[in-house]
Design a protein around this motif. Structure first.
Motif, PDB file in Angstrom:
ATOM      1  N   THR B  49       0.830  -1.210   0.000  1.00 22.88           N
ATOM      2  CA  THR B  49       0.000   0.000   0.000  1.00 22.88           C
ATOM      3  C   THR B  49       0.864   1.260   0.000  1.00 22.88           C
ATOM      4  N   ASN B  50       1.852   1.289   0.882  1.00 19.34           N
ATOM      5  CA  ASN B  50       2.651   2.502   1.035  1.00 19.34           C
ATOM      6  C   ASN B  50       3.611   2.751  -0.116  1.00 19.34           C
ATOM      7  N   LEU B  51       4.049   1.663  -0.766  1.00 18.08           N
ATOM      8  CA  LEU B  51       4.960   1.838  -1.898  1.00 18.08           C
ATOM      9  C   LEU B  51       4.190   1.846  -3.213  1.00 18.08           C
ATOM     10  N   SER B 126       9.236   9.595  -2.445  1.00 21.95           N
ATOM     11  CA  SER B 126       8.222   8.978  -3.311  1.00 21.95           C
ATOM     12  C   SER B 126       8.416   7.465  -3.286  1.00 21.95           C
ATOM     13  N   PRO B 127       7.332   6.694  -3.558  1.00 28.11           N
ATOM     14  CA  PRO B 127       7.449   5.237  -3.528  1.00 28.11           C
ATOM     15  C   PRO B 127       8.534   4.708  -4.473  1.00 28.11           C
ATOM     16  N   THR B 216       4.729  11.587   6.221  1.00 26.37           N
ATOM     17  CA  THR B 216       4.922  11.134   7.604  1.00 26.37           C
ATOM     18  C   THR B 216       4.288   9.765   7.817  1.00 26.37           C
ATOM     19  N   LEU B 217       3.068   9.575   7.294  1.00 25.53           N
ATOM     20  CA  LEU B 217       2.398   8.280   7.457  1.00 25.53           C
ATOM     21  C   LEU B 217       3.197   7.171   6.791  1.00 25.53           C
ATOM     22  N   ARG B 218       3.717   7.460   5.590  1.00 25.10           N
ATOM     23  CA  ARG B 218       4.510   6.450   4.869  1.00 25.10           C
ATOM     24  C   ARG B 218       5.769   6.102   5.663  1.00 25.10           C
ATOM     25  N   PHE B 219       6.436   7.142   6.193  1.00 25.71           N
ATOM     26  CA  PHE B 219       7.671   6.942   6.956  1.00 25.71           C
ATOM     27  C   PHE B 219       7.414   6.056   8.181  1.00 25.71           C
ATOM     28  N   VAL B 220       6.403   6.423   8.956  1.00 28.95           N
ATOM     29  CA  VAL B 220       6.115   5.682  10.199  1.00 28.95           C
ATOM     30  C   VAL B 220       5.651   4.253   9.889  1.00 28.95           C
ATOM     31  N   SER B 221       4.790   4.120   8.877  1.00 36.58           N
ATOM     32  CA  SER B 221       4.262   2.787   8.530  1.00 36.58           C
ATOM     33  C   SER B 221       5.382   1.858   8.093  1.00 36.58           C
TER      34      SER B 221
END
Lengths: 251, 315
Positions: B49-51, B126-127, B216-221
């Motif tokens: 999802t995040n990438l 970016s992903p 931030t959400l991507r980093f933490v996840s």
């Protein structure tokens, strides 16, 4: 009312300038159309309005209040976005529209959020599609779902980025009607970028012709003259007036 | 052991050997399969999802390569001597400090995660940049491992190779507890963010317009998902394909809504790894085959089928 005052922005920490002092005023509940060649700065202007990019200087105001200092969440309560390429993943229509309430509920949707979603689904006649996967929808239906998601958050402004770019003629008509409805029935201010000048004339109340990162011409449909279009798009067109309707040919 | 012997041994009845096998080997192994399977699958889902990449998996960011390098450093350079494969009772608990290799593997995994996420934080985050950084840094760890193995002694080399086989037999109650704590912390965080992940399926720009601080959400996840992968691979070695197959099975069966696909992926991962471990012990003719090899064997055909079906879809 949307006001943009002397907005500057450049990529790579301001080195590659894209916006060079944008000034724009759009009345509340009106549809403003951004026009210009590729690279004129339309998409970048949208990104600064949505908070994806931070402007170097200048200000963006909604109802006379600056939105630049707002958090993502607070900004999202005021502005919604309908992209050109609508992709929702494999979510149902209901689940997709519910994401439009994220600025209000944070972690988990409450009763009020579900009620708002049901209300919008009913108003936009999406009941039959509600439990259908968005992957199985047509281009026009997807745009309709994107609009439903945009209005469920009750924004003051909706930004449309070339919404008709991937639609056939019938879906294009549907989108134009839906957009007009948003302005008239919901009183939402709309800023939309378009490539098709005839569509622009039909849809817009105010027009902003952009070139090299500035709004070079702004006003009503009197701006659609052969001289202005040639100056902005560097092409020769014919502008004809048939029964008070402007038609641009030779694009 | 018959089923009744197993149940008796579980409650401390029966022969001492049976009780020891059941309580000290089988139970920690089963718990490890459930927890590691759930965590790896969950990490895979979050990475996908995040990438924004349906081929992303726990190995995409090179974390497993870093862990293997760390384990090789411990075994070859510091002579951690972690030869315990869980297949041999006499070598069980062998070595002066059974956690030495896992600890070094974990340290290198974390270093690798911080390096990749740090680099991407400076750039656009970016992903695409993340995946490419992961592949590049993962390759560096693999190259460094190869060079180290080239200079290793025969014993060091074999110990290092054995470590890299994913093996649930290394699990103890202590390692299971650590993995469970990390898994539950991750599960709670991911469930809280499930609606935001749903919004991210529409792309970064739309997600931002919906009030989400995507970077931030991507980093933490990714940090949390990577943390579980680091813990798991440090204790159990490389277990491939669970993190890529299971999220796809869960999404296919229950849809992409993260409120459902997060617990469904975790459950699918547990079931698959448990089945793969049972299979590895059944076909191993008395000794358990490395479960990582079984999951890869099962996973590769599925992966090819997935690629072909995707191609068909977009054709």
């Amino acid at each position: 009312m949307l006001e943009i005052k002397d907005l500057h922005f450049g990529y790579d920490k301001g080195k590659n300038k894209v916006l060079n002092g944008i000034n724009l005023t759009l009345e509340e509940g009106k549809i403003g159309i951004l026009l210009g060649r590729n690279g004129a700065g339309k998409t970048t202007l949208f990104k600064t309005i949505l908070g994806i990019e931070k402007p170097g200087s200048g200000d963006i105001l909604i109802q006379s209040k600056s939105i630049l200092g707002l958090s993502y969440k607070e900004r999202a309560k005021q502005i919604s976005y309908v992209p050109q390429l609508v992709n929702f993943g494999d979510l149902t229509v209901y689940e997709t529209i519910l994401t439009g309430r994220i600025p209000y509920f944070g972690f988990s949707a409450g009763k009020e959020d579900h009620e708002e979603v049901k209300k919008v689904i009913s108003e936009m006649s999406l009941e039959e599609l509600s439990e259908k996967s968005t992957e199985k929808l047509s281009g026009g239906e997807r745009q309709k779902v994107a609009i439903a998601r945009a209005i469920v958050g009750k924004p003051k402004l909706i930004v449309f980025d070339e919404p008709t770019g991937n639609l056939d003629l019938s879906n294009e008509r549907l989108l134009i009607e839906e957009t007009k409805k948003l302005s008239k029935e919901y009183g939402i201010t709309i800023l939309c970028s378009l490539h098709n000048l005839n569509e622009a004339v039909e849809l817009g109340d105010s027009f902003f012709f952009m070139d090299e990162g500035v709004v070079k011409y702004s006003g009503g449909n009197e701006l659609f003259t052969e001289e202005v279009i040639e100056d902005i798009f560097k092409v020769n067109v014919k502008v004809v007036n048939i029964e008070n309707k402007i038609l641009i040919t030779g694009e | 052991m018959s089923i009744s012997d197993c149940i008796s041994a579980l409650f401390g009845n029966g022969s001492q050997a049976n009780v020891r096998i059941m309580q000290n080997i089988r139970v920690p192994r089963i718990i490890a399969a459930i927890v590691a399977g759930a965590g790896l699958s969950l990490s895979g889902l979050i990475m996908q999802t995040n990438l924004n990449n349906y081929m992303a998996s726990p190995s995409t960011l090179g974390i497993t390569n870093a862990a293997v390098f760390g384990a090789n450093v411990s075994i070859i350079v510091f002579a951690g001597g972690f030869l315990n494969t869980g297949n041999n009772l006499s070598s069980y608990m062998a070595g002066t400090n059974p956690y030495a290799t896992s600890a070094v593997a974990f340290v290198f995994s974390i270093l690798s995660i911080l390096l990749i996420l740090g680099l991407c934080r400076i750039r656009s985050f970016s992903p695409g940049v993340l995946v490419l950084s992961g592949i590049a840094i993962g390759s560096v760890w693999t190259a460094a491992t190869t060079i180290m193995q080239f200079y290793a002694t025969d014993v060091g080399l074999s110990a290092a190779v054995i470590w890299s086989f994913g093996d649930l037999g290394r699990a103890t109650y202590e390692t299971d507890l650590i993995m469970t704590v990390v898994l539950f912390a991750a599960l709670i965080f991911f469930m809280l963010m499930s609606q935001k992940y749903n919004a991210m399926l529409s792309g970064d720009e739309t997600a931002t317009s919906l009030g989400i601080n995507v970077k931030t959400l991507r980093f933490v996840s990714l940090l949390i998902a990577s943390l579980f992968i680091a813990v798991s691979v440090s204790f159990l070695g490389t277990i491939g394909f669970v993190g890529i197959i299971c999220p796809h099975i869960a999404k296919k069966l229950f849809g992409q809504n993260h409120k459902v696909s997060i617990p469904a992926s975790a459950l699918t991962g547990s079931i698959l790894l448990l089945c793969a471990d049972s299979l590895s012990r059944t076909i191993g003719n008395g000794s358990a085959l490395p479960v990582g090899a079984i999951t890869s064997l099962l996973g590769a055909p599925f992966f090819v089928a997935l690629i072909l079906s995707r191609r068909g879809k977009h054709a």
